[in-house]
Design a protein around this motif. Structure first.
Motif, short mmCIF file in Angstrom:
data_model
loop_
_atom_site.label_atom_id
_atom_site.label_comp_id
_atom_site.label_asym_id
_atom_site.label_seq_id
_atom_site.Cartn_x
_atom_site.Cartn_y
_atom_site.Cartn_z
N SER A 1 0.82 -1.21 0.00
CA SER A 1 0.00 0.00 0.00
C SER A 1 0.86 1.26 0.00
O SER A 1 0.58 2.23 -0.71
CB SER A 1 -0.93 0.00 1.21
OG SER A 1 -1.85 -1.07 1.16
N ILE B 1 2.67 1.45 -3.60
CA ILE B 1 1.95 1.44 -4.87
C ILE B 1 2.12 2.79 -5.56
O ILE B 1 1.98 3.83 -4.94
CB ILE B 1 0.45 1.13 -4.63
CG1 ILE B 1 0.21 -0.34 -4.92
CG2 ILE B 1 -0.46 2.00 -5.41
CD1 ILE B 1 -1.24 -0.74 -4.90
N PHE C 1 -1.82 6.51 -9.67
CA PHE C 1 -2.53 6.28 -10.92
C PHE C 1 -2.59 7.54 -11.77
O PHE C 1 -3.25 7.56 -12.80
CB PHE C 1 -3.96 5.81 -10.63
CG PHE C 1 -4.02 4.48 -9.96
CD1 PHE C 1 -3.33 3.40 -10.46
CD2 PHE C 1 -4.78 4.31 -8.81
CE1 PHE C 1 -3.39 2.17 -9.84
CE2 PHE C 1 -4.85 3.08 -8.18
CZ PHE C 1 -4.15 2.01 -8.70
N THR D 1 -7.43 9.03 -5.87
CA THR D 1 -6.49 7.92 -5.71
C THR D 1 -6.83 7.11 -4.47
O THR D 1 -6.87 5.87 -4.51
CB THR D 1 -5.05 8.45 -5.61
OG1 THR D 1 -4.72 9.15 -6.80
CG2 THR D 1 -4.08 7.30 -5.40
N TYR E 1 -7.98 3.17 -4.29
CA TYR E 1 -7.29 2.19 -3.44
C TYR E 1 -8.29 1.37 -2.62
O TYR E 1 -8.14 0.17 -2.45
CB TYR E 1 -6.33 2.90 -2.49
CG TYR E 1 -5.03 3.34 -3.13
CD1 TYR E 1 -4.71 2.99 -4.42
CD2 TYR E 1 -4.13 4.13 -2.42
CE1 TYR E 1 -3.54 3.41 -5.01
CE2 TYR E 1 -2.95 4.56 -2.99
CZ TYR E 1 -2.65 4.21 -4.29
OH TYR E 1 -1.49 4.63 -4.85
N ILE F 1 -10.45 -1.07 -4.88
CA ILE F 1 -9.73 -2.28 -5.31
C ILE F 1 -10.01 -3.45 -4.37
O ILE F 1 -10.02 -4.61 -4.79
CB ILE F 1 -8.21 -1.98 -5.37
CG1 ILE F 1 -7.91 -1.02 -6.51
CG2 ILE F 1 -7.41 -3.26 -5.51
CD1 ILE F 1 -6.48 -0.51 -6.50
N GLU F 2 -10.28 -3.14 -3.10
CA GLU F 2 -10.47 -4.20 -2.10
C GLU F 2 -11.79 -4.93 -2.26
O GLU F 2 -11.93 -6.07 -1.81
CB GLU F 2 -10.38 -3.60 -0.69
CG GLU F 2 -9.03 -2.98 -0.37
CD GLU F 2 -8.97 -2.49 1.06
OE1 GLU F 2 -9.98 -2.63 1.78
OE2 GLU F 2 -7.93 -1.94 1.45
N THR G 1 2.22 -1.11 -12.22
CA THR G 1 1.05 -0.73 -11.44
C THR G 1 0.00 -1.82 -11.45
O THR G 1 -0.60 -2.13 -10.42
CB THR G 1 0.45 0.58 -11.99
OG1 THR G 1 1.42 1.63 -11.92
CG2 THR G 1 -0.78 0.98 -11.19
N VAL H 1 -1.26 -3.73 -8.19
CA VAL H 1 -2.67 -3.74 -7.79
C VAL H 1 -3.14 -5.17 -7.55
O VAL H 1 -3.88 -5.46 -6.60
CB VAL H 1 -3.54 -3.03 -8.85
CG1 VAL H 1 -5.02 -3.30 -8.59
CG2 VAL H 1 -3.26 -1.54 -8.85
N LYS I 1 -1.81 -6.22 -4.29
CA LYS I 1 -2.59 -5.62 -3.21
C LYS I 1 -3.90 -6.39 -3.01
O LYS I 1 -4.33 -6.62 -1.88
CB LYS I 1 -2.89 -4.15 -3.51
CG LYS I 1 -3.77 -3.47 -2.46
CD LYS I 1 -3.96 -2.01 -2.78
CE LYS I 1 -5.03 -1.40 -1.87
NZ LYS I 1 -4.70 -1.45 -0.46
N GLY I 2 -4.53 -6.80 -4.12
CA GLY I 2 -5.77 -7.57 -4.01
C GLY I 2 -5.56 -8.88 -3.27
O GLY I 2 -6.35 -9.25 -2.40
#
Length: 509
Positions: A318, A321, A324, A331, A335, A338-339, A385, A389, A392-393
């Motif tokens: 996090s 990252i 974008f 932004t 973030y 995305i979760e 990126t 991402v 991060k997922g």
């Protein structure tokens, strides 16, 4: 407000009436050096006015520079005021602004351990209210801070107290729902964090003064305090502590609410007292009980390593990252968004593959994502990126899983202590994540290599944990150690022997 272009030194000529004939632009020209991008320097000024620059745009390199002597002028187009502008936490004091986050997490770290023990001793519900009220109180008090030190101290206590609501509410959810609904409740609980994260930039967009923003994000706790009155105490905790009458009261209310009144006929306080057959008595469990017996010790070690690794990797990704290319508010919103797919898919994975496979698999894919990014050139920011991402997922899925997974692994008598211990290690990982990223100054891929290694090692560790899908929650340490059945048999045998001993004299008579 930390960007170099968001502030500039106040010119030394601004307060001098002798130079009142100079325009503001001319005063800046002779007082403040220009950076490579053409903007005024943020942290330095000329030691004395360079009037020759009014006719010659170039300045000799040997001109002496000093730190800003008259304060800073801030760009308020993004924020009206921040911590940095309030106490000039810029340039050589810039680290202090970032330190507030670390201080908050340190408070969260110790608060997790404290509330884990306190809620195990005094109950889930009372300590939940304490956490709500103190967390909101310290948050609101911080808006009256007259110095950075005062603010930092109050942020520590805000983190210390508010973390109780996190771990206690998680435990209450798990201890009150049925086996088939635990994963659903776990995902919903995790999604609440996501929606709160997404709402924060929306609130900050309309409230751009730090004191009122703090008030705005503290006051929603009032809603939690109001709803607390309808939150039942954990029946499992009540039974484990010998308060079977109160547990029976809550179980009866639960049955009525679920339209299962017929179940209450077979539920009697005296029957509840037989659910847990241990030497509980007046004994108070502590963190030491996490390591007294072999299997509990192994469980504590494995979950602790997994929580630490998941937090380190998740926060490391996090913090690292890349942007974008959107503004700050959008932004942050992205973030959070995305979760949502990561956590929604987690519900299917937990049901299809179970806790262990989901936990170990998500950490494995986090490590693979980080490994791929090591070999992608830094100038290919689109590919980096996208992979980041995805990483991060997977990290979010790992975090969502470990919270539910751990609460199912620990027995009722130690569940709150176990979650407090794990949350402590999690926050320790969150505190260390920014330090790991600093290692890139030695080698550009140092932090990615470390985070990748941590994720892969944690995947192997998580695979050693037992599966909990479709299994009842353990109630005692004996359940974890596998000795409870023997205890129950010994208990029943002892009762039979007592009955026989009592009847024998009557038969002789």
């Amino acid at each position: 407000m930390d960007s170099e272009g968001s502030r500039r030194c106040i010119s030394s000529l601004d307060a001098d009436e002798i130079f009142e004939n100079l325009t503001q632009e001319e005063r800046l020209t002779v007082s403040i050096p220009v950076q490579d991008d053409g903007t005024p320097a943020s942290c330095h000024m000329f030691s004395y006015p360079q009037f020759h620059l009014l006719s010659n745009s170039s300045s000799p390199s040997e001109v002496a520079l000093v730190q800003c002597q008259n304060g800073w002028e801030y760009d308020n187009s993004m924020f009206i005021s921040t911590l940095a502008t309030q106490w000039d936490l810029v340039c050589d004091k810039r680290a202090l602004s970032r330190l507030t986050t670390t201080i908050f997490f340190i408070g969260v770290m110790f608060g997790a351990a404290a509330f884990g023990s306190l809620s195990a001793m005094f109950g889930r519900k009372p300590m939940l209210l304490v956490s709500y009220m103190l967390g909101m109180g310290f948050g609101l008090c911080s808006t009256f801070s007259s110095s950075f030190v005062m603010f930092a101290v109050l942020r520590f206590f805000t983190g210390f107290t508010i973390t109780g609501s996190v771990i206690i509410s998680t435990i209450l959810n798990v201890e009150w729902v049925s086996i088939e609904h635990r994963k659903l409740v776990g995902v919903i609980d995790s999604l609440s964090w996501t929606f709160a994260f997404m709402s924060f930039p929306l609130i900050a967009y309309f409230i751009r003064e730090w004191r009122w923003l703090t008030v705005a994000i503290s006051l929603p706790t009032v809603t939690a305090i109001i709803t607390w009155w309808w939150v039942p105490e954990s029946a499992r905790w009540l039974i484990a502590n010998g308060r079977v009458d109160k547990a029976h009261y809550y179980l009866h209310k639960c049955a009525v609410m679920n339209r299962k009144q017929e179940v209450t006929v077979s539920i009697k306080p005296e029957n509840l007292a037989k659910i847990i057959v241990t030497d509980r008595g007046n004994r108070k469990y502590s963190y030491l009980d996490l390591v007294r017996t072999p299997k509990m010790r192994r469980l504590t070690l494995l979950t602790g390593i997994t929580w630490f690794a998941v937090a380190t990797v998740a926060y490391g990704i996090s913090f690292n990252i890349s942007s974008f290319g959107l503004n700050m508010y959008l932004t942050q919103f992205v973030y959070g968004a995305i979760e949502i797919p990561a956590k929604m898919s987690n519900y299917y994975l937990l049901d299809k593959f179970g806790r262990r496979v989901t936990q170990a698999g998500s950490l494995l894919f986090v490590g693979i994502s980080l490994m791929i990014n090591i070999f992608i050139p830094k100038d290919q920011w689109v590919g980096r990126t996208v992979v980041a991402v995805l990483g991060k997922g997977f990290a979010v899925a790992a975090f969502c899983t470990i919270v539910l997974y751990s609460s199912e692994l620990y027995p009722t008598v130690l569940r709150q202590n176990g979650m407090g211990y794990n949350s402590f290690l999690s926050r320790l990982g969150a505190c260390l994540a920014p330090l790991v990223l600093l290692l890139d100054s030695f080698w550009g891929h140092f932090s990615q290599t470390i985070l990748c290694s941590v994720a892969l090692i944690a995947s192997v560790v998580a695979w050693q944990l037992p599966e909990t899908r479709d299994r009842c929650l353990p109630e005692t340490i004996e359940d974890v150690e596998g000795t409870r059945k023997n205890l129950i048999k010994d208990h029943d045998k002892q009762e039979d022997e007592e009955k026989m001993t009592t009847n024998e004299p009557n038969e002789d008579h």
